[in-house]
Design a protein around this motif. Structure first.
Motif, PDB file in Angstrom:
ATOM      1  N   LEU A 192      -6.540  -6.246 -10.797  1.00 30.02           N
ATOM      2  CA  LEU A 192      -7.203  -5.067 -11.335  1.00 30.02           C
ATOM      3  C   LEU A 192      -7.832  -4.236 -10.213  1.00 30.02           C
ATOM      4  CD1 LEU A 192      -7.979  -3.448 -13.822  1.00 30.02           C
ATOM      5  CD2 LEU A 192     -10.029  -4.861 -14.049  1.00 30.02           C
ATOM      6  N   ALA A 193      -8.349  -4.905  -9.180  1.00 28.05           N
ATOM      7  CA  ALA A 193      -8.898  -4.180  -8.028  1.00 28.05           C
ATOM      8  C   ALA A 193      -7.807  -3.345  -7.360  1.00 28.05           C
ATOM      9  CB  ALA A 193      -9.502  -5.166  -7.032  1.00 28.05           C
ATOM     10  N   GLY A 194      -6.590  -3.890  -7.306  1.00 25.51           N
ATOM     11  CA  GLY A 194      -5.485  -3.134  -6.732  1.00 25.51           C
ATOM     12  C   GLY A 194      -5.194  -1.870  -7.514  1.00 25.51           C
ATOM     13  N   ILE A 195      -5.243  -1.960  -8.841  1.00 24.61           N
ATOM     14  CA  ILE A 195      -5.024  -0.774  -9.679  1.00 24.61           C
ATOM     15  C   ILE A 195      -6.147   0.246  -9.435  1.00 24.61           C
ATOM     16  CG2 ILE A 195      -4.993   0.086 -12.047  1.00 24.61           C
ATOM     17  CD1 ILE A 195      -3.566  -2.366 -12.903  1.00 24.61           C
TER      18      ILE A 195
ATOM     19  N   PRO B 213       1.762   0.226 -11.450  1.00 22.77           N
ATOM     20  CA  PRO B 213       1.270   1.493 -10.887  1.00 22.77           C
ATOM     21  C   PRO B 213       1.413   1.560  -9.373  1.00 22.77           C
ATOM     22  CG  PRO B 213      -0.550   0.124 -11.648  1.00 22.77           C
ATOM     23  CD  PRO B 213       0.691  -0.505 -12.165  1.00 22.77           C
ATOM     24  N   VAL B 214       1.297   0.400  -8.696  1.00 20.26           N
ATOM     25  CA  VAL B 214       1.462   0.389  -7.236  1.00 20.26           C
ATOM     26  C   VAL B 214       2.890   0.772  -6.872  1.00 20.26           C
ATOM     27  CG1 VAL B 214       1.325  -1.020  -5.149  1.00 20.26           C
ATOM     28  CG2 VAL B 214      -0.325  -1.374  -6.992  1.00 20.26           C
ATOM     29  N   PHE B 215       3.858   0.139  -7.528  1.00 22.48           N
ATOM     30  CA  PHE B 215       5.258   0.452  -7.269  1.00 22.48           C
ATOM     31  C   PHE B 215       5.590   1.872  -7.720  1.00 22.48           C
ATOM     32  CE2 PHE B 215       6.801  -4.213  -7.267  1.00 22.48           C
ATOM     33  CZ  PHE B 215       6.520  -4.297  -5.911  1.00 22.48           C
ATOM     34  N   GLY B 216       4.911   2.336  -8.787  1.00 18.50           N
ATOM     35  CA  GLY B 216       5.153   3.702  -9.242  1.00 18.50           C
ATOM     36  C   GLY B 216       4.793   4.721  -8.167  1.00 18.50           C
TER      37      GLY B 216
ATOM     38  N   LEU C 205      10.471  10.846  -3.907  1.00 15.79           N
ATOM     39  CA  LEU C 205       9.988  12.220  -3.990  1.00 15.79           C
ATOM     40  C   LEU C 205       9.374  12.724  -2.685  1.00 15.79           C
ATOM     41  CD1 LEU C 205       8.312  11.977  -7.517  1.00 15.79           C
ATOM     42  CD2 LEU C 205      10.645  12.696  -6.957  1.00 15.79           C
ATOM     43  N   GLY C 206       9.382  11.876  -1.669  1.00 16.43           N
ATOM     44  CA  GLY C 206       8.862  12.315  -0.383  1.00 16.43           C
ATOM     45  C   GLY C 206       7.362  12.470  -0.321  1.00 16.43           C
ATOM     46  N   GLU C 207       6.628  11.810  -1.225  1.00 13.72           N
ATOM     47  CA  GLU C 207       5.174  11.897  -1.195  1.00 13.72           C
ATOM     48  C   GLU C 207       4.637  11.091  -0.006  1.00 13.72           C
ATOM     49  OE1 GLU C 207       4.064  10.462  -5.008  1.00 13.72           O
ATOM     50  OE2 GLU C 207       4.760  12.252  -6.069  1.00 13.72           O
ATOM     51  N   PRO C 208       3.472  11.454   0.535  1.00 10.27           N
ATOM     52  CA  PRO C 208       2.964  10.776   1.733  1.00 10.27           C
ATOM     53  C   PRO C 208       2.550   9.334   1.457  1.00 10.27           C
ATOM     54  CG  PRO C 208       1.333  12.314   0.867  1.00 10.27           C
ATOM     55  CD  PRO C 208       2.597  12.562   0.086  1.00 10.27           C
ATOM     56  N   LEU C 209       2.824   8.464   2.429  1.00 13.17           N
ATOM     57  CA  LEU C 209       2.389   7.070   2.363  1.00 13.17           C
ATOM     58  C   LEU C 209       0.956   6.984   2.854  1.00 13.17           C
ATOM     59  CD1 LEU C 209       2.993   4.052   1.953  1.00 13.17           C
ATOM     60  CD2 LEU C 209       3.787   3.987   4.326  1.00 13.17           C
ATOM     61  N   SER C 210       0.070   6.419   2.049  1.00 10.36           N
ATOM     62  CA  SER C 210      -1.344   6.381   2.391  1.00 10.36           C
ATOM     63  C   SER C 210      -1.815   4.947   2.603  1.00 10.36           C
ATOM     64  CB  SER C 210      -2.180   7.021   1.280  1.00 10.36           C
ATOM     65  OG  SER C 210      -2.076   6.254   0.091  1.00 10.36           O
ATOM     66  N   LEU C 211      -2.919   4.817   3.312  1.00  8.87           N
ATOM     67  CA  LEU C 211      -3.548   3.507   3.480  1.00  8.87           C
ATOM     68  C   LEU C 211      -4.020   2.951   2.143  1.00  8.87           C
ATOM     69  CD1 LEU C 211      -5.650   4.074   6.738  1.00  8.87           C
ATOM     70  CD2 LEU C 211      -3.550   2.735   6.484  1.00  8.87           C
ATOM     71  N   THR C 212      -4.331   3.848   1.212  1.00  6.29           N
ATOM     72  CA  THR C 212      -4.753   3.424  -0.125  1.00  6.29           C
ATOM     73  C   THR C 212      -3.661   2.614  -0.808  1.00  6.29           C
ATOM     74  OG1 THR C 212      -6.210   5.331  -0.388  1.00  6.29           O
ATOM     75  CG2 THR C 212      -5.482   4.240  -2.400  1.00  6.29           C
ATOM     76  N   LEU C 213      -2.421   3.095  -0.712  1.00  6.15           N
ATOM     77  CA  LEU C 213      -1.299   2.384  -1.327  1.00  6.15           C
ATOM     78  C   LEU C 213      -1.121   1.018  -0.678  1.00  6.15           C
ATOM     79  CD1 LEU C 213       1.154   2.247  -3.186  1.00  6.15           C
ATOM     80  CD2 LEU C 213       2.464   3.434  -1.422  1.00  6.15           C
TER      81      LEU C 213
ATOM     82  N   LEU D  82      -3.392  -0.827   0.855  1.00  2.00           N
ATOM     83  CA  LEU D  82      -4.496  -1.692   0.447  1.00  2.00           C
ATOM     84  C   LEU D  82      -4.302  -2.188  -0.979  1.00  2.00           C
ATOM     85  CD1 LEU D  82      -7.269  -2.978   0.825  1.00  2.00           C
ATOM     86  CD2 LEU D  82      -8.308  -0.782   0.198  1.00  2.00           C
ATOM     87  N   ALA D  83      -3.885  -1.293  -1.882  1.00  2.00           N
ATOM     88  CA  ALA D  83      -3.666  -1.686  -3.278  1.00  2.00           C
ATOM     89  C   ALA D  83      -2.589  -2.759  -3.371  1.00  2.00           C
ATOM     90  CB  ALA D  83      -3.276  -0.463  -4.100  1.00  2.00           C
ATOM     91  N   LEU D  84      -1.491  -2.559  -2.651  1.00  2.00           N
ATOM     92  CA  LEU D  84      -0.411  -3.547  -2.674  1.00  2.00           C
ATOM     93  C   LEU D  84      -0.899  -4.879  -2.128  1.00  2.00           C
ATOM     94  CD1 LEU D  84       2.547  -4.159  -3.245  1.00  2.00           C
ATOM     95  CD2 LEU D  84       3.099  -3.309  -0.958  1.00  2.00           C
ATOM     96  N   ALA D  85      -1.711  -4.844  -1.072  1.00  2.00           N
ATOM     97  CA  ALA D  85      -2.234  -6.080  -0.493  1.00  2.00           C
ATOM     98  C   ALA D  85      -3.107  -6.831  -1.495  1.00  2.00           C
ATOM     99  CB  ALA D  85      -3.032  -5.761   0.776  1.00  2.00           C
ATOM    100  N   LEU D  86      -3.936  -6.103  -2.252  1.00  2.00           N
ATOM    101  CA  LEU D  86      -4.802  -6.747  -3.244  1.00  2.00           C
ATOM    102  C   LEU D  86      -3.999  -7.397  -4.362  1.00  2.00           C
ATOM    103  CD1 LEU D  86      -7.651  -4.078  -3.509  1.00  2.00           C
ATOM    104  CD2 LEU D  86      -7.925  -6.446  -2.756  1.00  2.00           C
ATOM    105  N   VAL D  87      -3.001  -6.674  -4.863  1.00  2.00           N
ATOM    106  CA  VAL D  87      -2.199  -7.223  -5.959  1.00  2.00           C
ATOM    107  C   VAL D  87      -1.400  -8.428  -5.478  1.00  2.00           C
ATOM    108  CG1 VAL D  87      -0.381  -6.740  -7.618  1.00  2.00           C
ATOM    109  CG2 VAL D  87      -2.092  -5.003  -7.127  1.00  2.00           C
ATOM    110  N   LEU D  88      -0.818  -8.331  -4.290  1.00  2.00           N
ATOM    111  CA  LEU D  88      -0.067  -9.465  -3.751  1.00  2.00           C
ATOM    112  C   LEU D  88      -0.986 -10.658  -3.485  1.00  2.00           C
ATOM    113  CD1 LEU D  88       2.400  -7.714  -1.284  1.00  2.00           C
ATOM    114  CD2 LEU D  88       2.904  -8.670  -3.542  1.00  2.00           C
ATOM    115  N   ALA D  89      -2.228 -10.386  -3.098  1.00  2.00           N
ATOM    116  CA  ALA D  89      -3.194 -11.477  -2.919  1.00  2.00           C
ATOM    117  C   ALA D  89      -3.455 -12.176  -4.251  1.00  2.00           C
ATOM    118  CB  ALA D  89      -4.500 -10.934  -2.342  1.00  2.00           C
TER     119      ALA D  89
END
Length: 308
Positions: free
Chosen positions: A140-143, A260-263, A271-279, A281-288
């Motif tokens: 949930l923290a990742g979301i 939502p992370v994969f979305g 769509l060429g949207e920028p890759l952010s540190l937020t994404l 971090l979110a992926l790291a939390l969910v994978l944790a």
């Protein structure tokens, strides 16, 4: 032949299948955005479920179609189909008309908490533990990281009815997931039967709510509909049923947090949207959270009969 299978701790293959399921489900939103302007939400749901049923049907027939052995089994499968497709598809589509995507993700993100509580009280081998609670909290923290503060603030805006509808959809998914472990049928054939029942319910609803089915669809929309039916509906339901029966719904439900992370990640890739540190971090939390859920003592698996 019957299949008896006890829960076990997730293997690396199980975790890979959870990641694949979440990625497939996340990709569905891209296909939905392509198809829904031409089909409408209810016909889109009806068509994707029908396509999923037709894709799985030849294999189910080849393996030998299995039917419920009692009225109780029929009732559980019908209930599971309604709770897996008919009600949540409709509730999410209705709630999504007035709620932002981030708020939708947050509300659906409480699904693993519902699963944790429901599994604790409705099963003997998928009970609440500190490890599972930590894993759900990490997910949930990742979301929360992905959707940002604006989505949290958005929980106070929008119609209450729409929010309750989305929470109801999440609860439907959890209830259906708990029913799956009580149904003694191989995953592919169970998915095929459930999709067939879902199509039988959704098609009349689509006629009543959106009149005649859409005609003259573009090639792009038809491709999107086939993809929706074959992969996010057909294949993903097989994986869902298999994983729930082997590692339990509490652990499997953590894959919901990856959607939502994969979305967002697909937006970066497609769509060429920028890759952010937020994404990241979110992926790291969910994978944790998945890593924490994967620990614990492994249980033996007793299996008899067919498994597909």
């Amino acid at each position: 032949m019957s299949q008896i299978q006890t829960l076990r701790a997730p293997t690396r293959l199980d975790l890979a299948l959870m990641l694949a399921t979440a990625l497939i489900w996340a990709s569905a939103f891209v296909a939905i955005r392509v198809a829904v302007p031409e089909t409408g939400p209810v016909w889109l749901a009806a068509i994707r479920v029908t396509v999923g049923f037709l894709v799985l049907l030849p294999y189910a027939i080849w393996r030998g179609m299995m039917w419920p052995s009692s009225r109780g089994q029929w009732a559980m499968i019908c209930g599971m189909a309604v709770l897996n497709m008919v009600i949540p598809f409709s509730l999410i589509a209705w709630g999504g008309k007035t709620l932002e995507a981030g708020v939708l993700s947050l509300l659906m993100g409480v699904g693993p908490f519902f699963a944790l509580i429901g599994s604790h009280f409705m099963t003997d081998d998928d009970r609440l533990t500190p490890r599972k609670l930590v894993s759900v909290a990490l997910g949930l923290a990742g979301i929360l990281v992905v959707v940002g503060p604006s989505a949290v603030a958005g929980l106070g805006a929008g119609p209450l009815e729409a929010k309750l509808a989305v929470l109801g959809a999440s609860l439907c998914y959890v209830t259906a997931g708990l029913l799956i472990r009580r149904i003694d049928m191989p995953p592919v054939r169970l998915a095929c039967l459930a999709l067939g029942l879902g199509a039988a319910a959704l098609i009349p609803i689509a006629f009543l709510t959106e009149s005649a089915p859409p005609m003259g669809l573009s090639g792009t929309t038809m491709a999107a509909l086939f993809y929706l039916g074959a992969f996010p509906t057909g294949l993903a339901y097989i994986l869902r049923f298999h994983l729930i029966r082997t590692i339990g719904y509490t652990r499997f439900s953590l894959s919901i947090n990856l959607i939502p992370v994969f979305g967002v990640a697909l937006g970066v890739i497609l769509l060429g949207e920028p890759l952010s540190l937020t994404l990241i971090l979110a992926l790291a939390l969910v994978l944790a959270g998945l890593f924490v859920a994967g620990g614990g003592k492994r249980q033996s698996v007793s299996q008899t009969g067919e498994n597909a």
